[in-house]
Enzyme design. Sequence first.
Site, PDB file in Angstrom:
ATOM      1  N   SER A  31     -20.583  22.945 -75.588  1.00 21.53           N
ATOM      2  CA  SER A  31     -19.394  23.224 -76.272  1.00 21.53           C
ATOM      3  C   SER A  31     -18.669  24.365 -75.464  1.00 21.53           C
ATOM      4  O   SER A  31     -19.082  25.496 -74.559  1.00 21.53           O
ATOM      5  CB  SER A  31     -20.440  23.947 -77.200  1.00 21.53           C
ATOM      6  OG  SER A  31     -21.687  23.858 -77.737  1.00 21.53           O
ATOM      7  N   HIS A  62     -13.480  18.108 -86.159  1.00 23.84           N
ATOM      8  CA  HIS A  62     -14.447  17.405 -85.205  1.00 23.84           C
ATOM      9  C   HIS A  62     -14.701  16.286 -84.430  1.00 23.84           C
ATOM     10  O   HIS A  62     -15.308  15.641 -84.548  1.00 23.84           O
ATOM     11  CB  HIS A  62     -15.901  17.625 -85.430  1.00 23.84           C
ATOM     12  CG  HIS A  62     -17.071  18.399 -84.051  1.00 23.84           C
ATOM     13  ND1 HIS A  62     -17.599  17.383 -83.867  1.00 23.84           N
ATOM     14  CD2 HIS A  62     -17.420  18.919 -83.884  1.00 23.84           C
ATOM     15  CE1 HIS A  62     -18.295  18.134 -82.630  1.00 23.84           C
ATOM     16  NE2 HIS A  62     -18.034  19.293 -82.326  1.00 23.84           N
ATOM     17  N   HIS A  84     -25.178  16.606 -82.131  1.00 29.09           N
ATOM     18  CA  HIS A  84     -26.551  16.968 -81.562  1.00 29.09           C
ATOM     19  C   HIS A  84     -27.215  16.572 -82.582  1.00 29.09           C
ATOM     20  O   HIS A  84     -27.346  16.093 -84.063  1.00 29.09           O
ATOM     21  CB  HIS A  84     -26.162  18.366 -81.920  1.00 29.09           C
ATOM     22  CG  HIS A  84     -25.214  19.279 -80.898  1.00 29.09           C
ATOM     23  ND1 HIS A  84     -23.437  19.420 -81.261  1.00 29.09           N
ATOM     24  CD2 HIS A  84     -25.885  19.794 -79.686  1.00 29.09           C
ATOM     25  CE1 HIS A  84     -23.253  19.721 -79.999  1.00 29.09           C
ATOM     26  NE2 HIS A  84     -24.124  20.500 -79.244  1.00 29.09           N
ATOM     27  N   TYR A  86     -29.013  18.627 -84.231  1.00 37.32           N
ATOM     28  CA  TYR A  86     -29.287  19.267 -85.162  1.00 37.32           C
ATOM     29  C   TYR A  86     -28.160  18.915 -86.915  1.00 37.32           C
ATOM     30  O   TYR A  86     -28.001  18.853 -87.482  1.00 37.32           O
ATOM     31  CB  TYR A  86     -29.175  20.970 -85.516  1.00 37.32           C
ATOM     32  CG  TYR A  86     -27.328  21.356 -84.234  1.00 37.32           C
ATOM     33  CD1 TYR A  86     -26.371  21.555 -85.109  1.00 37.32           C
ATOM     34  CD2 TYR A  86     -27.733  21.764 -82.806  1.00 37.32           C
ATOM     35  CE1 TYR A  86     -25.087  21.665 -84.864  1.00 37.32           C
ATOM     36  CE2 TYR A  86     -26.138  21.869 -82.327  1.00 37.32           C
ATOM     37  CZ  TYR A  86     -25.291  21.785 -83.346  1.00 37.32           C
ATOM     38  OH  TYR A  86     -24.045  22.531 -82.539  1.00 37.32           O
ATOM     39  N   GLU A  87     -26.901  17.884 -86.062  1.00 36.18           N
ATOM     40  CA  GLU A  87     -26.430  17.302 -87.270  1.00 36.18           C
ATOM     41  C   GLU A  87     -27.117  16.610 -87.717  1.00 36.18           C
ATOM     42  O   GLU A  87     -26.247  16.405 -88.770  1.00 36.18           O
ATOM     43  CB  GLU A  87     -24.880  17.192 -86.352  1.00 36.18           C
ATOM     44  CG  GLU A  87     -24.048  17.860 -85.484  1.00 36.18           C
ATOM     45  CD  GLU A  87     -22.821  18.036 -85.049  1.00 36.18           C
ATOM     46  OE1 GLU A  87     -22.405  17.273 -85.932  1.00 36.18           O
ATOM     47  OE2 GLU A  87     -23.412  17.266 -83.162  1.00 36.18           O
ATOM     48  N   ALA A 114     -23.953  24.804 -72.632  1.00 36.41           N
ATOM     49  CA  ALA A 114     -23.466  26.281 -73.291  1.00 36.41           C
ATOM     50  C   ALA A 114     -24.948  26.553 -73.305  1.00 36.41           C
ATOM     51  O   ALA A 114     -25.828  25.665 -74.098  1.00 36.41           O
ATOM     52  CB  ALA A 114     -22.564  26.551 -74.657  1.00 36.41           C
ATOM     53  N   MET A 212     -29.203  23.407 -77.548  1.00 31.62           N
ATOM     54  CA  MET A 212     -29.596  22.247 -78.826  1.00 31.62           C
ATOM     55  C   MET A 212     -29.484  21.184 -78.104  1.00 31.62           C
ATOM     56  O   MET A 212     -29.450  20.268 -79.009  1.00 31.62           O
ATOM     57  CB  MET A 212     -28.912  23.333 -79.377  1.00 31.62           C
ATOM     58  CG  MET A 212     -29.363  24.673 -80.086  1.00 31.62           C
ATOM     59  SD  MET A 212     -28.569  25.052 -81.772  1.00 31.62           S
ATOM     60  CE  MET A 212     -28.685  27.177 -81.707  1.00 31.62           C
ATOM     61  N   SER A 213     -29.189  21.205 -76.786  1.00 36.51           N
ATOM     62  CA  SER A 213     -28.915  19.765 -76.116  1.00 36.51           C
ATOM     63  C   SER A 213     -29.169  18.821 -74.613  1.00 36.51           C
ATOM     64  O   SER A 213     -30.077  19.744 -74.078  1.00 36.51           O
ATOM     65  CB  SER A 213     -26.947  19.882 -76.130  1.00 36.51           C
ATOM     66  OG  SER A 213     -26.611  20.452 -74.773  1.00 36.51           O
ATOM     67  N   ASN A 236     -24.278  33.954 -73.520  1.00 35.75           N
ATOM     68  CA  ASN A 236     -25.129  34.808 -73.921  1.00 35.75           C
ATOM     69  C   ASN A 236     -26.119  35.363 -73.505  1.00 35.75           C
ATOM     70  O   ASN A 236     -27.193  34.449 -73.010  1.00 35.75           O
ATOM     71  CB  ASN A 236     -25.138  34.400 -75.443  1.00 35.75           C
ATOM     72  CG  ASN A 236     -26.370  33.534 -76.508  1.00 35.75           C
ATOM     73  OD1 ASN A 236     -25.980  32.742 -75.920  1.00 35.75           O
ATOM     74  ND2 ASN A 236     -27.378  33.542 -76.715  1.00 35.75           N
ATOM     75  N   HIS A 246     -22.076  32.800 -82.614  1.00 38.54           N
ATOM     76  CA  HIS A 246     -21.215  31.545 -81.374  1.00 38.54           C
ATOM     77  C   HIS A 246     -20.192  32.026 -81.083  1.00 38.54           C
ATOM     78  O   HIS A 246     -19.702  31.696 -80.426  1.00 38.54           O
ATOM     79  CB  HIS A 246     -21.318  30.725 -82.920  1.00 38.54           C
ATOM     80  CG  HIS A 246     -20.568  29.151 -82.587  1.00 38.54           C
ATOM     81  ND1 HIS A 246     -20.980  28.350 -82.019  1.00 38.54           N
ATOM     82  CD2 HIS A 246     -19.455  28.763 -82.965  1.00 38.54           C
ATOM     83  CE1 HIS A 246     -20.715  27.496 -81.580  1.00 38.54           C
ATOM     84  NE2 HIS A 246     -20.081  27.597 -82.158  1.00 38.54           N
TER      85      HIS A 246
HETATM   86  N1  HPA Z   1     -29.751  29.491 -77.649  1.00 38.20           N
HETATM   87  C1  HPA Z   1     -29.788  28.118 -78.435  1.00 38.20           C
HETATM   88  N2  HPA Z   1     -28.553  27.574 -77.916  1.00 38.20           N
HETATM   89  C2  HPA Z   1     -27.141  28.115 -77.591  1.00 38.20           C
HETATM   90  C3  HPA Z   1     -27.749  29.822 -77.393  1.00 38.20           C
HETATM   91  C4  HPA Z   1     -28.967  30.351 -77.631  1.00 38.20           C
HETATM   92  O1  HPA Z   1     -28.930  31.391 -77.834  1.00 38.20           O
HETATM   93  N3  HPA Z   1     -26.421  30.366 -76.849  1.00 38.20           N
HETATM   94  C5  HPA Z   1     -25.536  28.767 -76.629  1.00 38.20           C
HETATM   95  N4  HPA Z   1     -26.065  27.559 -76.829  1.00 38.20           N
END
Ligand code: HPA
Length: 271
Positions: A31, A62, A84, A86-87, A114, A212-213, A236, A246
């Site tokens: 991402s 997308h 992903h 989750y999709e 990310a 998440m990947s 983050n 996000h």
């Molecule tokens: N948690 C899960 N997935 C993420 C995060 C997070 O804080 N930041 C970027 N992808």
Amino acid sequence: MKTFRDKVNESAEFIKSKITAQPEIGMVLGSGLGVLAEEVEEKITIPYKEIPNFPVSTVAGHSGCLVFGKMEGKYVLIQNGRWHFYEGYPMSDVTFFIRVLFELGVKKLFVTNAAGGINPLFVPGDLMLISDHVNMMGTNPLIGPNDEHFGTRFPDLSKAYTPEYRQIALECAAKLGKRIHEGVYMGLTGPSYETQAELRMFQKWGVDAVGMSTVPEVIVAAHCGMKVIGISCITNIFSPGKAADHKEVLEAAEKVKPFFKSLTKLIVSKI
Ligand code: HPA
């Protein structure tokens, strides 16, 4: 009826007909990290929707594509936009590109993502070389009948992130005069971010970053005998009582782009 391997083959044959040379390195961009695809020369772009059997994103705006071309004198094939879990894609779709790379004869994989930092020493915009992972996705992409064509039933993951490549990456960062972290990435399904209790627990477990990947792709790459390097962009940071959002993730990815680009290119030149 087409088997899974037939489908992978069909996709690989189509991609072969579009590209001009054998790719040496496969890359997956996370991402906000798609900028790297702009760096290739002799670029050929192949939208997913043109490739037989490729999963197509149902999310509006997308539109993913593969980007083929030369980076630092090496031919690369880039997945710009991953699928992903989750999709709602099954694991066989999430990891489809890795199987196609294998069929194309690619033996080196560069994965990026990310991730949220939970190591207290991390700050947003840091890069973390992935030394190892924890699979918390509640499933495994290798579940089901094993096709020995791709790999063995019980693949070893003790060196999933190739030690030699990790050493190269650390040397590349030093050469650029920057410090990067090395740490453990935990893969979760998402799409909800983690609770405070979960993050406290993962911290105690020795996890450095969460996302998440990546975990499914790396398991499949190990199954196929590929060498892997993985880099997380820490977008983050977990701190008690603070919400993840996000927008913050995308902003941090923006900030780290110049260093991410130069580091990635230098590593590509050395692996
Ligand atoms: N948690 C899960 N997935 C993420 C995060 C997070 O804080 N930041 C970027 N992808």
